[in-house]
Motif scaffolding. Structure first.
Motif, mmCIF file in Angstrom:
data_model
loop_
_atom_site.group_PDB
_atom_site.id
_atom_site.type_symbol
_atom_site.label_atom_id
_atom_site.label_comp_id
_atom_site.label_asym_id
_atom_site.label_seq_id
_atom_site.Cartn_x
_atom_site.Cartn_y
_atom_site.Cartn_z
ATOM 1 N N LEU A 96 1.030 -1.043 0.150
ATOM 2 C CA LEU A 96 -0.163 -0.038 0.303
ATOM 3 C C LEU A 96 1.348 1.262 -0.575
ATOM 4 C CD1 LEU A 96 -2.271 -1.139 2.660
ATOM 5 C CD2 LEU A 96 -3.127 -0.631 0.183
ATOM 6 N N HIS A 97 2.117 1.049 0.255
ATOM 7 C CA HIS A 97 3.028 2.716 0.817
ATOM 8 C C HIS A 97 3.473 2.793 -0.558
ATOM 9 C CE1 HIS A 97 5.554 4.843 2.214
ATOM 10 N NE2 HIS A 97 6.485 4.153 2.397
ATOM 11 N N SER A 98 3.282 3.950 -0.530
ATOM 12 C CA SER A 98 3.774 4.531 -2.341
ATOM 13 C C SER A 98 4.586 5.002 -2.261
ATOM 14 C CB SER A 98 2.716 5.656 -2.397
ATOM 15 O OG SER A 98 2.650 6.945 -1.401
ATOM 16 N N GLU A 99 5.270 4.597 -2.137
ATOM 17 C CA GLU A 99 7.268 5.019 -1.811
ATOM 18 C C GLU A 99 7.625 3.913 -2.378
ATOM 19 O OE1 GLU A 99 8.832 6.018 1.793
ATOM 20 O OE2 GLU A 99 9.729 8.448 1.104
ATOM 21 N N GLY A 100 7.098 2.978 -2.259
ATOM 22 C CA GLY A 100 7.451 2.036 -3.607
ATOM 23 C C GLY A 100 9.032 0.940 -2.736
ATOM 24 N N ASN A 101 9.038 0.919 -1.122
ATOM 25 C CA ASN A 101 10.180 0.336 -0.660
ATOM 26 C C ASN A 101 9.588 0.109 1.019
ATOM 27 O OD1 ASN A 101 8.982 2.579 1.265
ATOM 28 N ND2 ASN A 101 11.282 3.420 1.473
ATOM 29 N N SER A 102 8.248 -0.569 1.142
ATOM 30 C CA SER A 102 7.267 -1.146 2.216
ATOM 31 C C SER A 102 8.421 -2.263 3.277
ATOM 32 C CB SER A 102 5.933 -1.360 2.118
ATOM 33 O OG SER A 102 5.010 -0.496 1.992
ATOM 34 N N ALA A 117 11.521 -2.728 2.527
ATOM 35 C CA ALA A 117 12.225 -2.268 3.788
ATOM 36 C C ALA A 117 11.952 -2.237 5.389
ATOM 37 C CB ALA A 117 13.285 -1.572 2.768
ATOM 38 N N HIS A 118 10.393 -1.507 4.714
ATOM 39 C CA HIS A 118 9.972 -0.620 6.188
ATOM 40 C C HIS A 118 9.908 -1.890 7.302
ATOM 41 C CE1 HIS A 118 9.745 3.387 5.471
ATOM 42 N NE2 HIS A 118 9.694 3.120 4.058
ATOM 43 N N ILE A 119 9.331 -3.651 6.246
ATOM 44 C CA ILE A 119 9.042 -4.511 7.077
ATOM 45 C C ILE A 119 9.945 -4.894 7.392
ATOM 46 C CG2 ILE A 119 8.094 -6.793 6.855
ATOM 47 C CD1 ILE A 119 6.094 -5.255 4.632
HETATM 48 ZN ZN ZN Z 1 9.458 4.429 2.524
#
Ligand code: ZN
Length: 133
Positions: free
Chosen positions: A77-83, A85-87
Motif C-alpha cells: 500500500l505504501h506509495s514510496e515503493g520501499n515497504s 524495507a520498512h518490514i
Molecule cells: Zn517508505
C-alpha cells in the motif's frame, strides 16, 4: 556523556555491513570499563543485528529469507515503493545492547555487529551510547 554518531555508507540496495570495529572504537574512547553499549539506528528502512562473522553465507541466508518474508518486488500500500524495507527493518529491529567489561565489548567468538541496509545505497547513521554501571 551523550551518544556518538557513526556514519555508515552503504553501496548496495540490501546488504549487511560489519560495524563492530567502529563500535569498539566508541567504547574505547568512552573510557567506560564496565557497563552497557547501546546501539540505535534512527532509520525506518535499516536495522542492526548481531550474528555470525565467519561464514558470509549466514548473512546471505538471512537476507534471502527476509526477502521471502517481504519481497522487494511485492505489492504494498505504501506509495514510496520501499515497504519491503520498512518490514525488514521492523523484523530485524532498530537497537541492541552489548555488555562492556574490562573496557571491551562482550561478544561471542563468532559474533559481529551488523548494520542492515534494506533500501540503499545511502549514507546512514548509527548512534552509540556507552553507559557505565
Ligand atoms: Zn517508505
Amino acid at each position: 556523556m551523550g551518544f556518538k554518531t557513526i556514519a555508515v555508507r552503504t553501496d548496495g540496495a540490501q546488504q549487511f555491513v560489519d560495524i563492530t570495529q567502529q563500535i569498539r572504537m566508541v567504547v574505547r574512547e568512552s573510557g567506560v570499563k564496565s557497563g552497557e553499549c547501546h546501539v540505535f539506528i534512527p532509520h525506518t528502512t535499516a536495522a542492526v543485528t548481531i550474528n555470525e562473522n565467519a561464514d558470509p553465507n549466514v548473512r546471505k541466508d538471512i537476507m534471502n529469507r527476509l526477502e521471502e518474508i517481504a519481497p522487494s518486488t511485492g505489492s504494498y500500500l505504501h506509495s514510496e515503493g520501499n515497504s519491503h524495507a520498512h518490514i525488514k527493518s521492523s523484523v530485524v529491529g532498530a537497537s541492541l545492547v552489548v555488555f562492556v567489561e574490562a573496557g571491551q565489548l562482550v561478544l561471542g567468538t563468532w559474533q559481529s555487529i551488523f548494520f542492515c541496509e534494506f533500501d540503499g545505497p545511502r549514507t546512514r547513521n548509527v548512534m552509540v551510547r556507552v553507559s557505565p554501571g
